[in-house]
Write a protein that holds these residues in place. Sequence first.
Motif, PDB file in Angstrom:
ATOM      1  N   ARG A   1      -3.556  24.601 -12.240  1.00 28.26           N
ATOM      2  CA  ARG A   1      -4.911  24.831 -12.729  1.00 28.26           C
ATOM      3  C   ARG A   1      -5.904  24.710 -11.579  1.00 28.26           C
ATOM      4  O   ARG A   1      -5.918  23.694 -10.876  1.00 28.26           O
ATOM      5  CB  ARG A   1      -5.259  23.856 -13.854  1.00 28.26           C
ATOM      6  N   VAL A   2      -6.699  25.747 -11.389  1.00 27.32           N
ATOM      7  CA  VAL A   2      -7.765  25.748 -10.383  1.00 27.32           C
ATOM      8  C   VAL A   2      -9.084  25.927 -11.125  1.00 27.32           C
ATOM      9  O   VAL A   2      -9.290  26.954 -11.789  1.00 27.32           O
ATOM     10  CB  VAL A   2      -7.565  26.875  -9.356  1.00 27.32           C
ATOM     11  N   ASN A   3      -9.929  24.893 -11.060  1.00 28.65           N
ATOM     12  CA  ASN A   3     -11.210  24.906 -11.787  1.00 28.65           C
ATOM     13  C   ASN A   3     -11.003  25.199 -13.273  1.00 28.65           C
ATOM     14  O   ASN A   3     -11.774  25.920 -13.903  1.00 28.65           O
ATOM     15  CB  ASN A   3     -12.173  25.921 -11.170  1.00 28.65           C
ATOM     16  N   GLY A   4      -9.914  24.649 -13.815  1.00 31.13           N
ATOM     17  CA  GLY A   4      -9.633  24.763 -15.238  1.00 31.13           C
ATOM     18  C   GLY A   4      -8.885  26.005 -15.656  1.00 31.13           C
ATOM     19  O   GLY A   4      -8.461  26.110 -16.811  1.00 31.13           O
TER      20      GLY A   4
ATOM     21  N   GLN B   1     -14.334  24.680  -0.647  1.00 30.04           N
ATOM     22  CA  GLN B   1     -13.953  23.307  -0.316  1.00 30.04           C
ATOM     23  C   GLN B   1     -13.368  22.610  -1.540  1.00 30.04           C
ATOM     24  O   GLN B   1     -13.886  22.731  -2.650  1.00 30.04           O
ATOM     25  CB  GLN B   1     -15.157  22.524   0.191  1.00 30.04           C
ATOM     26  N   VAL B   2     -12.255  21.915  -1.342  1.00 29.81           N
ATOM     27  CA  VAL B   2     -11.616  21.188  -2.438  1.00 29.81           C
ATOM     28  C   VAL B   2     -12.382  19.910  -2.717  1.00 29.81           C
ATOM     29  O   VAL B   2     -12.606  19.092  -1.824  1.00 29.81           O
ATOM     30  CB  VAL B   2     -10.150  20.874  -2.110  1.00 29.81           C
ATOM     31  N   GLN B   3     -12.767  19.748  -3.960  1.00 29.52           N
ATOM     32  CA  GLN B   3     -13.509  18.558  -4.375  1.00 29.52           C
ATOM     33  C   GLN B   3     -12.577  17.462  -4.868  1.00 29.52           C
ATOM     34  O   GLN B   3     -12.742  16.287  -4.551  1.00 29.52           O
ATOM     35  CB  GLN B   3     -14.515  18.937  -5.461  1.00 29.52           C
ATOM     36  N   SER B   4     -11.562  17.855  -5.635  1.00 29.97           N
ATOM     37  CA  SER B   4     -10.611  16.875  -6.160  1.00 29.97           C
ATOM     38  C   SER B   4      -9.292  17.558  -6.467  1.00 29.97           C
ATOM     39  O   SER B   4      -9.220  18.784  -6.630  1.00 29.97           O
ATOM     40  CB  SER B   4     -11.154  16.205  -7.430  1.00 29.97           C
ATOM     41  N   ALA B   5      -8.236  16.756  -6.532  1.00 27.28           N
ATOM     42  CA  ALA B   5      -6.904  17.249  -6.889  1.00 27.28           C
ATOM     43  C   ALA B   5      -6.188  16.172  -7.679  1.00 27.28           C
ATOM     44  O   ALA B   5      -6.390  14.972  -7.442  1.00 27.28           O
ATOM     45  CB  ALA B   5      -6.112  17.613  -5.639  1.00 27.28           C
ATOM     46  N   ARG B   6      -5.340  16.594  -8.612  1.00 30.30           N
ATOM     47  CA  ARG B   6      -4.585  15.642  -9.431  1.00 30.30           C
ATOM     48  C   ARG B   6      -3.142  16.109  -9.558  1.00 30.30           C
ATOM     49  O   ARG B   6      -2.854  17.307  -9.536  1.00 30.30           O
ATOM     50  CB  ARG B   6      -5.220  15.494 -10.817  1.00 30.30           C
TER      51      ARG B   6
ATOM     52  N   MET C   1       3.002  21.386  -7.044  1.00 28.31           N
ATOM     53  CA  MET C   1       4.019  21.100  -8.046  1.00 28.31           C
ATOM     54  C   MET C   1       3.492  21.505  -9.424  1.00 28.31           C
ATOM     55  O   MET C   1       2.273  21.570  -9.628  1.00 28.31           O
ATOM     56  CB  MET C   1       4.349  19.599  -8.065  1.00 28.31           C
ATOM     57  N   PRO C   2       4.392  21.777 -10.389  1.00 29.25           N
ATOM     58  CA  PRO C   2       3.933  22.085 -11.743  1.00 29.25           C
ATOM     59  C   PRO C   2       3.036  20.973 -12.285  1.00 29.25           C
ATOM     60  O   PRO C   2       3.298  19.787 -12.089  1.00 29.25           O
ATOM     61  CB  PRO C   2       5.241  22.173 -12.538  1.00 29.25           C
ATOM     62  N   GLY C   3       1.961  21.365 -12.947  1.00 31.87           N
ATOM     63  CA  GLY C   3       1.031  20.404 -13.524  1.00 31.87           C
ATOM     64  C   GLY C   3      -0.100  20.017 -12.607  1.00 31.87           C
ATOM     65  O   GLY C   3      -1.032  19.299 -13.036  1.00 31.87           O
ATOM     66  N   ASP C   4      -0.081  20.459 -11.344  1.00 33.81           N
ATOM     67  CA  ASP C   4      -1.158  20.103 -10.418  1.00 33.81           C
ATOM     68  C   ASP C   4      -2.475  20.724 -10.878  1.00 33.81           C
ATOM     69  O   ASP C   4      -2.521  21.822 -11.456  1.00 33.81           O
ATOM     70  CB  ASP C   4      -0.850  20.580  -9.011  1.00 33.81           C
ATOM     71  N   GLU C   5      -3.567  20.027 -10.586  1.00 35.82           N
ATOM     72  CA  GLU C   5      -4.919  20.495 -10.916  1.00 35.82           C
ATOM     73  C   GLU C   5      -5.780  20.376  -9.672  1.00 35.82           C
ATOM     74  O   GLU C   5      -5.761  19.366  -8.987  1.00 35.82           O
ATOM     75  CB  GLU C   5      -5.512  19.661 -12.052  1.00 35.82           C
ATOM     76  N   VAL C   6      -6.568  21.426  -9.396  1.00 37.55           N
ATOM     77  CA  VAL C   6      -7.448  21.450  -8.229  1.00 37.55           C
ATOM     78  C   VAL C   6      -8.846  21.863  -8.694  1.00 37.55           C
ATOM     79  O   VAL C   6      -8.989  22.801  -9.482  1.00 37.55           O
ATOM     80  CB  VAL C   6      -6.947  22.435  -7.144  1.00 37.55           C
ATOM     81  N   THR C   7      -9.845  21.160  -8.184  1.00 41.39           N
ATOM     82  CA  THR C   7     -11.236  21.504  -8.463  1.00 41.39           C
ATOM     83  C   THR C   7     -11.958  21.714  -7.139  1.00 41.39           C
ATOM     84  O   THR C   7     -11.802  20.914  -6.209  1.00 41.39           O
ATOM     85  CB  THR C   7     -11.943  20.391  -9.267  1.00 41.39           C
ATOM     86  N   THR C   8     -12.724  22.792  -7.042  1.00 42.14           N
ATOM     87  CA  THR C   8     -13.458  23.085  -5.819  1.00 42.14           C
ATOM     88  C   THR C   8     -14.952  22.856  -6.022  1.00 42.14           C
ATOM     89  O   THR C   8     -15.451  22.852  -7.153  1.00 42.14           O
ATOM     90  CB  THR C   8     -13.214  24.528  -5.356  1.00 42.14           C
ATOM     91  N   SER C   9     -15.643  22.693  -4.898  1.00 39.49           N
ATOM     92  CA  SER C   9     -17.089  22.521  -4.945  1.00 39.49           C
ATOM     93  C   SER C   9     -17.746  23.849  -5.323  1.00 39.49           C
ATOM     94  O   SER C   9     -17.253  24.922  -4.932  1.00 39.49           O
ATOM     95  CB  SER C   9     -17.615  22.055  -3.578  1.00 39.49           C
ATOM     96  N   PRO C  10     -18.861  23.806  -6.063  1.00 37.50           N
ATOM     97  CA  PRO C  10     -19.564  25.055  -6.415  1.00 37.50           C
ATOM     98  C   PRO C  10     -20.007  25.798  -5.158  1.00 37.50           C
ATOM     99  O   PRO C  10     -20.438  25.183  -4.187  1.00 37.50           O
ATOM    100  CB  PRO C  10     -20.768  24.557  -7.213  1.00 37.50           C
ATOM    101  N   GLN C  11     -19.853  27.114  -5.174  1.00 35.77           N
ATOM    102  CA  GLN C  11     -20.249  27.928  -4.031  1.00 35.77           C
ATOM    103  C   GLN C  11     -21.610  28.581  -4.255  1.00 35.77           C
ATOM    104  O   GLN C  11     -21.984  28.885  -5.351  1.00 35.77           O
ATOM    105  CB  GLN C  11     -19.190  29.010  -3.765  1.00 35.77           C
TER     106      GLN C  11
END
Length: 352
Positions: A280-283, A314-319, A342-352
Amino acid sequence: MRSLLAILFCLLAACRHPAYTLARQGRSQILTPPQSKPEIKNARRHPVQKTGCDIESESFSLAWRGNTARLTVKPETYFAPPVEQQPGTGSITIRETGPRMYSDSLAQLEAFRQAVAARQDAGCLRDDESSHLRQAITETFPFPPQITAYLRFGTYTQTGSIDLIPGFFIRLVSPNGSEPDVSFYAITGNENVRITLASGAGKALAIPENPGYYRYLYWTGASSHNFRTTILGAPGRKTLQDATTLFLADPEAYCAKPAPEVFCQSIAANVGMNVGFHVRVNGAEVFVRIGGTVGEALGESQNGLRAAGRTLPQVQSARRMFHGKPIPIKFEGNEILSLVLMPGDEVTTSPQ
């Protein structure tokens, strides 16, 4: 008063927010999970075989105490030291091309995976329990992220094959005028899996009708620049392994007349095929190949295919998953872009 008691309880119980830590160590990254005991409780349920299930290998040892797996990971150096460029040679150094892994270390890793598979065939644990066991090991001990992928999915850069398991997807990109056809096939099921068309025209792969064991292989065809991919399928694991051996002995001809009950299809050379999963990238769900990084996933999220040379947000957070729940990954700077996903990883980026 209740709030004070809750705070005191939290302090006495050493309350903390669990998180992975990604840090550079020597020539590679190390992903360290939250500290926990080197044992996995309820790692199996009612096994057919209860004795003779322990494993002692060069890199790992596993001892069963009932249904609890007690593990030891032996210190291992996976990456070779850098080789400096000799003056005047004009050669490309390892420093320029990336770290090189010791083939012996990967062989030992694959030997442990094969030992687990052998215990599985003997009735010590089931297919899904074997998969969960390998995942739990990566959630217990620190590893380079690429080693985590090899432990869970096999040393595919050495073996040239990936077993298709539930949760995986196959992506095929076929030429189709100005816009290529992008088809996705979902891998579903439990012990025996099915391959079903999830989206796209799906003309490049004939979908097997029967559930079974399936393997993705990539190999070199008539020339060193002619890379080919093949899907093999069989009703049993041993039959699939035998078919793989026969296929590798003559990959150009085997699919024309495979063994009985074996499915074999080599994909056309002008069709691109990858095996991977969704993160998941930004949901939003984004496909990433096995071995793909955060940087690749961010490129995929921009146009549905990998975006080469494009500036990434830019990556803001990862889980990442930890005992069934996603927890944060602590990182600094751009180190996170090289993290193998890996499966299930989540990444959130900073607003551009």
